[in-house]
Design a protein around this motif. Structure first.
Motif, short mmCIF file in Angstrom:
data_model
loop_
_atom_site.label_atom_id
_atom_site.label_comp_id
_atom_site.label_asym_id
_atom_site.label_seq_id
_atom_site.Cartn_x
_atom_site.Cartn_y
_atom_site.Cartn_z
N LEU A 151 0.82 -1.21 0.00
CA LEU A 151 0.00 0.00 0.00
C LEU A 151 0.86 1.26 0.00
O LEU A 151 0.56 2.23 -0.71
CB LEU A 151 -0.94 -0.01 1.21
CG LEU A 151 -2.04 -1.07 1.17
CD1 LEU A 151 -2.71 -1.21 2.54
CD2 LEU A 151 -3.09 -0.73 0.11
N ALA A 152 1.94 1.24 0.78
CA ALA A 152 2.85 2.38 0.80
C ALA A 152 3.49 2.58 -0.57
O ALA A 152 3.71 3.72 -1.01
CB ALA A 152 3.91 2.18 1.87
N GLY A 153 3.80 1.48 -1.25
CA GLY A 153 4.39 1.57 -2.57
C GLY A 153 3.45 2.20 -3.59
O GLY A 153 3.86 3.02 -4.43
N LEU A 154 2.18 1.84 -3.55
CA LEU A 154 1.20 2.45 -4.45
C LEU A 154 1.06 3.94 -4.16
O LEU A 154 0.93 4.75 -5.09
CB LEU A 154 -0.15 1.75 -4.31
CG LEU A 154 -0.20 0.31 -4.84
CD1 LEU A 154 -1.57 -0.31 -4.53
CD2 LEU A 154 0.07 0.26 -6.34
N SER A 155 1.09 4.30 -2.89
CA SER A 155 1.03 5.71 -2.52
C SER A 155 2.26 6.46 -3.04
O SER A 155 2.16 7.59 -3.54
CB SER A 155 0.93 5.85 -1.00
OG SER A 155 0.86 7.20 -0.61
N TYR A 156 3.43 5.82 -2.93
CA TYR A 156 4.65 6.43 -3.46
C TYR A 156 4.50 6.69 -4.97
O TYR A 156 4.84 7.77 -5.47
CB TYR A 156 5.84 5.52 -3.20
CG TYR A 156 7.12 6.02 -3.81
CD1 TYR A 156 7.96 6.88 -3.11
CD2 TYR A 156 7.50 5.67 -5.10
CE1 TYR A 156 9.14 7.36 -3.66
CE2 TYR A 156 8.66 6.15 -5.68
CZ TYR A 156 9.47 6.99 -4.96
OH TYR A 156 10.62 7.48 -5.53
N LEU A 157 4.01 5.72 -5.71
CA LEU A 157 3.87 5.85 -7.16
C LEU A 157 2.87 6.95 -7.53
O LEU A 157 3.02 7.62 -8.55
CB LEU A 157 3.43 4.52 -7.77
CG LEU A 157 4.50 3.41 -7.75
CD1 LEU A 157 3.88 2.08 -8.16
CD2 LEU A 157 5.67 3.77 -8.66
#
Length: 243
Positions: free
Chosen positions: A157-163
């Protein structure tokens, strides 16, 4: 040792994707960031920076795939990086054009985030499917490609937010190291046009030298299906510094 090589994964990718490439570069020191405890998007960059010390005065070559390439761009702008290889990378993952030619739409990433909590297996499976072209999918069984689903849910989820949030475009004029952009012409996740624009943006800077290595017919999974290209470009970059 010739150099320190920092390998930065793309979203949801296990460390094992780099193993055949790392094995071919056995005279270098290899490092990888630990994503296992990440719960906020800004922690990805912190995890990457933690791998910088100590370098013992050796050249630092950063190899980043997709999201990892974006982290590599930021690292190259802020730190003493001697070379960067960006694979399937855009300066901004969220596209500025509604036709999808420059990247995915923010709404698509938001939908993935919502679905992850209900059906993680389907979201990861759909993403893995999108990484390959139709021709590549027919090769996968023969090559023996396996993509383990290892990232913790908060990290995904944090990775999607980063993207969704990251935009490296303003950083490009300040990147001073040599950059090689490797991009598949049929990439269905990070479109080829985005890779061309990244290389062009870097080349426009008086500080950086950038070259674009196109992979005809290649999709997003360059490290998995075309490791020899990365090995060749990594050796070329390390060769700048001798033994």
């Amino acid at each position: 040792m010739k150099a320190v090589m920092l390998w930065i994964n793309g979203w949801a990718m296990p460390d094992e994707v780099w193993e055949p490439i790392v094995d071919a570069l056995d005279d270098c020191e290899h490092r990888r960031p630990d994503y296992s405890r990440i719960v906020h998007p800004e922690q990805f960059y912190t995890a990457v920076r933690e791998q910088l010390s100590p370098l013992r005065s050796m050249p630092l070559i950063v190899i980043g795939w997709s999201m990892g390439g974006m982290l590599g761009l930021r690292l190259a702008q802020e730190s003493a990086v001697d070379g960067l290889i960006a694979i399937g990378t855009a300066a901004r993952f969220v596209g500025s054009r509604g036709d999808g030619s420059s990247g995915w739409q923010d709404t698509h990433l938001r939908l993935m985030s919502r679905k992850l909590t209900r059906n993680r297996e389907q979201v990861i499976g759909d993403f893995h499917y999108s990484m390959f072209t139709q021709a590549e999918r027919e090769r996968i069984a023969d090559v023996g490609v396996r993509l383990a689903d290892k990232w913790p849910q908060p990290t995904l989820l944090a990775g999607l937010s980063y993207l969704q949030k990251e935009d490296c475009s303003p950083l490009l004029p300040e990147i001073a190291c040599p950059v090689t952009v490797i991009h598949g012409t049929e990439d269905g996740i990070c479109p080829y046009r985005a890779g061309v624009e990244l290389a062009s943006g870097l080349s426009a800077s008086a500080l950086s030298s950038a070259r674009l290595v196109s992979v005809p017919g290649g999709g997003h999974a360059i490290p998995l299906l075309y490791p020899e290209i990365i090995i060749e470009e990594a050796k070329r970059m390390v060769g700048r510094y001798g033994k």
